[in-house]
Design an enzyme around this catalytic site. Structure first.
Site, short mmCIF file in Angstrom:
data_model
loop_
_atom_site.label_atom_id
_atom_site.label_comp_id
_atom_site.label_asym_id
_atom_site.label_seq_id
_atom_site.Cartn_x
_atom_site.Cartn_y
_atom_site.Cartn_z
N GLY A 263 25.41 43.23 38.40
CA GLY A 263 24.71 42.01 39.16
C GLY A 263 25.57 40.82 39.48
O GLY A 263 25.61 39.39 39.10
N GLY A 264 26.81 41.41 39.27
CA GLY A 264 28.28 40.20 39.88
C GLY A 264 27.84 40.42 41.34
O GLY A 264 27.37 41.04 41.63
N ALA A 340 32.75 47.97 38.78
CA ALA A 340 33.02 46.18 39.65
C ALA A 340 32.87 45.19 38.04
O ALA A 340 33.48 44.37 37.82
CB ALA A 340 32.40 46.30 41.11
N SER A 383 40.40 46.24 42.40
CA SER A 383 41.25 45.22 41.83
C SER A 383 41.34 44.04 42.28
O SER A 383 40.26 43.16 43.31
CB SER A 383 42.22 46.43 41.53
N LYS A 386 45.64 39.27 42.23
CA LYS A 386 46.18 38.25 40.18
C LYS A 386 47.09 39.92 39.57
O LYS A 386 47.47 39.36 39.27
CB LYS A 386 45.17 37.88 39.71
N GLU A 526 47.33 30.18 35.88
CA GLU A 526 47.79 29.68 37.22
C GLU A 526 49.03 29.82 38.27
O GLU A 526 49.45 29.53 38.22
CB GLU A 526 46.52 28.51 37.55
#
Length: 608
Positions: A263-264, A340, A383, A386, A526
């Site tokens: 559902g992503g 996923a 993947s 990041k 970040e």
């Protein structure tokens, strides 16, 4: 009709009327009755005057011609000496009065309404541009005042009464014709061409919109005048490479396929691409009830529309429960898995370290072990860039997930494991693009973390297609990297989106601008720049946008020991120990901050 008849008779006979008034009135009455019957039959009285078209005018000509023949018959019937020139003059007068009055009324209406419409420039005078102009003319919101086209044969001409100019004349036309909006009618143009055009329009500070893509119009999903804001893909100027049908179908067609995180944003697009390859069964595995419901309904509609026969099974479940995912794989005899399911929002995982490790690392491990036990043939991990020299917990967990699968590939050769690594996708949950749109619509400010921050971007459909194709290449344990194109400075992206919304950036040099850009500072974990490769050792693949990375990994014994220690730290909420394990693991984890950001730990929760 009376005016036409009298005028024609007087022009033919001067001021003398030798015809008896009673005969004249009788002829006129019969002429009116016969002509009205003809006009009614032709539908002239049903036509809306403001929408008079060429076809309606042709019907007027036909109706007047029949009326003229009827007049000639009446003059012969009652022996009226009216010359042929009088009959012809009647036809000309009738045509002028009946057709001309309709055209005059339409012109008056359009002039009156056009003053209230938004004046627009249509970029592209081809088929799509002409259809768009006609739709807008008949509508009540926009008034096309000028076409722009680079075709020299069209320039200086008029189409639908609208002048066509060259791209070099755009700035002057916007000022002279008071253009408030530019509409791109180039549905078949490449993204590289659209990017070039958008870059030329950006300094003009006029809102730019586009017509839908040709595929959407052909499918009937949208109309030609269903205007859309400029798509961010057009700003990147990157045209996707057509997928290789053989690679797309290799592990899907006629097989049982399972997608975790169905559902992503990535998982759902994978499902859309997979079902078009006609699998035997598609299993949707998702924790979010609403996400699962939405993609299940969408896929069933898609299958029905294209006549695809595929069993679709929506399963609620978490990848953290091995027995659940294992039971699903064994029950449906799954052959191919696309994993996923993951937590991917950098700050949120930074604030929830235990759940990040549980879901991303152990969720991948449990799903992979279930796949081995269920005899799954192919396992593909989604993947991220990041995972390369990570500065945050999320990236570290994804690199650990890669290490787990690389170790399993060596331990369990019966299942083929591979990983596909790529950067940001446009429109995914948490993506910066929809956030910028919301901020611009709200009047700003647009928030950027740092003036130098850059990211790679790719559309979700292209990413999903490349993931499927990459999963067919190489051998078990391979890490594949997608060509993401050139990195994009986020501040430049924000400025382009502001300018193409018809607004100006408000700063020290332009204090009267519309939208301010503010800098919020880098969030926990970040990075300024993302990378796709740990080293420089890469091998080209069969696809021009896919390469294979040659990277070191742990043997299974060491991986199992690391997993055991991570599990103990998570189970007992030993955050300091968890951080130590992440730092010591061969992931290259180098956090940007020395302190732990887990919210429970910072607010007093400690190990039991």
């Amino acid at each position: 009709m009376l005016v036409a008849l009298v005028s024609a008779y007087l022009l033919s006979n001067g001021a003398v009327m030798p015809i008896h008034p009673g005969i004249f009135l009788l002829i006129f009455g019969l002429l009116v009755i016969g002509s009205t019957a003809v006009f009614v039959k032709l539908g002239l009285y049903r036509a809306v005057v403001r929408y008079v078209s060429v076809r309606a005018l042709a019907l007027v000509v036909l109706g007047v011609f029949v009326s003229t023949l009827w007049l000639w018959a009446l003059t012969r019937l009652f022996s009226v000496d009216m010359p042929l020139s009088g009959i012809v003059n009647y036809g000309l007068f009738a045509l002028l009065i009946i057709g001309g009055s309709r055209l005059a009324m339409r012109e008056m209406y359009q002039r009156m309404v056009s003053r209230q419409k938004v004046r627009v420039m249509i970029y592209g005078a081809g088929s799509a541009g002409r259809q768009l102009a006609q739709a807008l003319i008949n509508g009540e919101q926009y008034q096309p005042v000028v076409f722009v086209d680079d075709d020299a044969t069209l320039q200086s001409s008029t189409i639908l009464g609208i002048p066509v100019i060259s791209p070099e004349q755009v700035a002057d036309a916007i000022e002279n014709k008071h253009v408030e909006r530019i509409l791109l009618a180039l549905p078949s143009a490449s993204r590289a061409v659209r990017k070039q055009i958008l870059e030329s329009l950006e300094p003009l500070n006029v809102k730019v919109q586009t017509v839908p893509g040709m595929a959407d119009m052909v499918e009937g999903d949208v109309a030609i005048d269903a205007l859309q804001d400029v798509q961010i893909e057009d700003l990147l100027g990157r045209d996707p490479v057509a997928p290789n049908p053989k690679l797309m179908a290799q592990h899907i067609q006629g097989k049982v396929v399972l997608v975790t995180g169905a559902g992503g944003s990535i998982g759902s697009e994978l499902c859309r691409q997979i079902i078009q390859q006609k699998p035997k069964t598609l299993v949707l595995y998702e924790l979010s009830e609403f996400g699962l419901y939405s993609i299940d309904n969408e896929l069933r509609r898609l299958a029905k529309r294209h006549g695809i026969e595929c069993d679709i099974h929506p399963i609620i479940g978490t990848v953290q429960r091995r027995n659940r995912i294992e039971a699903v794989m064994q029950t449906f005899k799954v052959q191919t898995v696309y994993h996923a399911a993951a937590y991917k929002h950098v700050p949120l995982v930074e604030f929830n370290m235990v759940e990040g490790v549980r879901n991303n690392v152990f969720g991948t491990w449990h799903t992979a072990e279930a796949a081995v036990k269920a005899g799954v043939e192919q396992f593909v991990l989604i993947s991220t860039d990041k995972a390369v020299r990570p500065t945050n917990v999320m990236g570290t967990t994804k690199r650990l997930s890669e290490l787990v699968l690389q170790s399993l590939a060596e331990r369990s050769p019966s299942t083929r494991f591979c990983m596909v690594r790529f950067g940001n996708v446009l429109g995914s949950s948490g993506s910066v693009v929809p956030l910028f749109k919301q901020q611009i619509e709200a009047g700003g400010p647009v928030t950027v973390t740092h003036p130098e921050i850059t990211r790679y971007f790719m559309t979700i459909p292209e990413a999903a297609q490349l993931v499927i194709q990459a999963g067919t290449m190489g051998s078990s344990g391979d890490v594949f990297v997608l060509d993401m194109g050139e990195p994009v400075k986020i501040i430049d992206l924000a400025k382009k989106m502001i300018h193409l919304s018809g607004l100006e950036v408000r700063d020290e040099n332009n204090p009267h601008g519309d939208i301010e850009i503010s800098y919020s500072g880098l969030r926990p974990g970040e990075k300024l720049y993302e990378e796709l490769l740990i080293g420089d050792n890469v091998v080209d693949c069969d696809h021009e946008r896919i390469c294979r990375a040659i990277e070191d990994f742990l043997p299974w014994d060491e991986t199992a020991k690391l997993l055991e220690e991570l599990d103990d730290a998570c189970q007992n909420f030993r955050i300091e120990r968890l951080r130590e394990l992440l730092l010591s693991a061969p992931c290259g984890y180098a956090p940007t901050e020395s302190e732990v950001n887990d919210l429970l730990w910072k607010n007093g929760a400690r190990s039991s």
